[in-house]
Design a protein around this motif. Structure first.
Motif, mmCIF file in Angstrom:
data_model
loop_
_atom_site.group_PDB
_atom_site.id
_atom_site.type_symbol
_atom_site.label_atom_id
_atom_site.label_comp_id
_atom_site.label_asym_id
_atom_site.label_seq_id
_atom_site.Cartn_x
_atom_site.Cartn_y
_atom_site.Cartn_z
ATOM 1 N N THR A 63 0.814 -1.219 0.000
ATOM 2 C CA THR A 63 0.000 0.000 0.000
ATOM 3 C C THR A 63 0.846 1.266 0.000
ATOM 4 O O THR A 63 0.632 2.169 -0.810
ATOM 5 C CB THR A 63 -0.943 0.004 1.213
ATOM 6 O OG1 THR A 63 -1.786 -1.137 1.130
ATOM 7 C CG2 THR A 63 -1.780 1.254 1.254
ATOM 8 N N TRP A 64 1.836 1.338 0.875
ATOM 9 C CA TRP A 64 2.626 2.568 0.983
ATOM 10 C C TRP A 64 3.555 2.744 -0.215
ATOM 11 O O TRP A 64 3.810 3.870 -0.650
ATOM 12 C CB TRP A 64 3.398 2.592 2.293
ATOM 13 C CG TRP A 64 2.435 2.642 3.438
ATOM 14 C CD1 TRP A 64 2.072 1.625 4.251
ATOM 15 C CD2 TRP A 64 1.650 3.775 3.815
ATOM 16 N NE1 TRP A 64 1.120 2.054 5.135
ATOM 17 C CE2 TRP A 64 0.838 3.374 4.898
ATOM 18 C CE3 TRP A 64 1.540 5.084 3.371
ATOM 19 C CZ2 TRP A 64 -0.053 4.232 5.528
ATOM 20 C CZ3 TRP A 64 0.658 5.945 4.002
ATOM 21 C CH2 TRP A 64 -0.123 5.519 5.058
ATOM 22 N N CYS A 83 -2.637 10.695 3.483
ATOM 23 C CA CYS A 83 -2.917 9.255 3.528
ATOM 24 C C CYS A 83 -2.597 8.677 4.902
ATOM 25 O O CYS A 83 -3.331 7.818 5.406
ATOM 26 C CB CYS A 83 -2.120 8.519 2.459
ATOM 27 S SG CYS A 83 -2.671 8.851 0.779
ATOM 28 N N ASN A 87 -5.252 6.913 7.362
ATOM 29 C CA ASN A 87 -4.989 5.568 7.862
ATOM 30 C C ASN A 87 -5.142 5.503 9.383
ATOM 31 O O ASN A 87 -5.775 4.588 9.910
ATOM 32 C CB ASN A 87 -3.585 5.131 7.447
ATOM 33 C CG ASN A 87 -3.269 3.720 7.880
ATOM 34 O OD1 ASN A 87 -4.098 2.826 7.773
ATOM 35 N ND2 ASN A 87 -2.058 3.510 8.368
ATOM 36 N N CYS A 91 -7.927 3.398 11.501
ATOM 37 C CA CYS A 91 -7.538 2.455 12.559
ATOM 38 C C CYS A 91 -8.258 2.778 13.860
ATOM 39 O O CYS A 91 -8.724 1.875 14.568
ATOM 40 C CB CYS A 91 -6.026 2.480 12.769
ATOM 41 S SG CYS A 91 -5.101 1.761 11.409
#
Length: 147
Positions: A63-64, A83, A87, A91
């Motif tokens: 993803t990163w 982002c 994220n 979470c």
């Protein structure tokens, strides 16, 4: 792509393993119930371990890297910061809302989210290995070079 599919399958098995079971009614079922409970517990641990391994090998690592490739250099730092914030907020909401779900419901929800993610990745993810780093998969194809 494979990681998302494995995650969805592992959560489906885990949801089945954590489903509420009815009580046994017959005589002499004690040993069978203990064996079934041990087998189900092992299956649940194996499914959760498979889910974690699929995440770490797939979406957790990729993803990163992918996010760093899709944004143009001019906005890459700000975009990756946004982002990261998104994220962490996601979470937080997963942990906060998870308190209100049973284990079985949480497994079903995670499996459905993983399956939707698999479909989304399959339909909308753009391959980046053939383009230059200055190009973005988000830019129109006509604006990119033909590399």
């Amino acid at each position: 792509l494979a990681g998302s599919l494995v995650q969805a399958c592992a959560m489906a098995v885990l949801a089945w393993a954590t489903a509420p079971q009815g009580p046994g009614t017959g005589e002499g079922e004690g040993e069978q119930l203990r064996w079934a409970a041990r087998a189900t517990a092992r299956l649940a641990v194996a499914s959760f371990s498979l889910f974690c391994m699929a995440f770490n090998a797939g979406l957790g690592a990729v993803t990163w890297v992918y996010l760093a490739e899709i944004y143009p250099i001019e906005i890459r730092g700000a975009a990756l910061s946004a982002c990261g914030v998104i994220n962490w907020l996601a979470c937080f909401w997963v942990v906060f809302l998870g308190r209100f779900l049973s284990l079985h419901s949480a497994c079903k929800f995670s499996g459905i989210v993983s399956l939707v993610g698999f479909v989304g990745i399959y339909l909308w993810l753009v391959e980046t290995k053939t383009g230059w780093s200055e190009e973005s998969p988000l830019s129109p194809r006509s604006a990119r070079s033909s590399s």
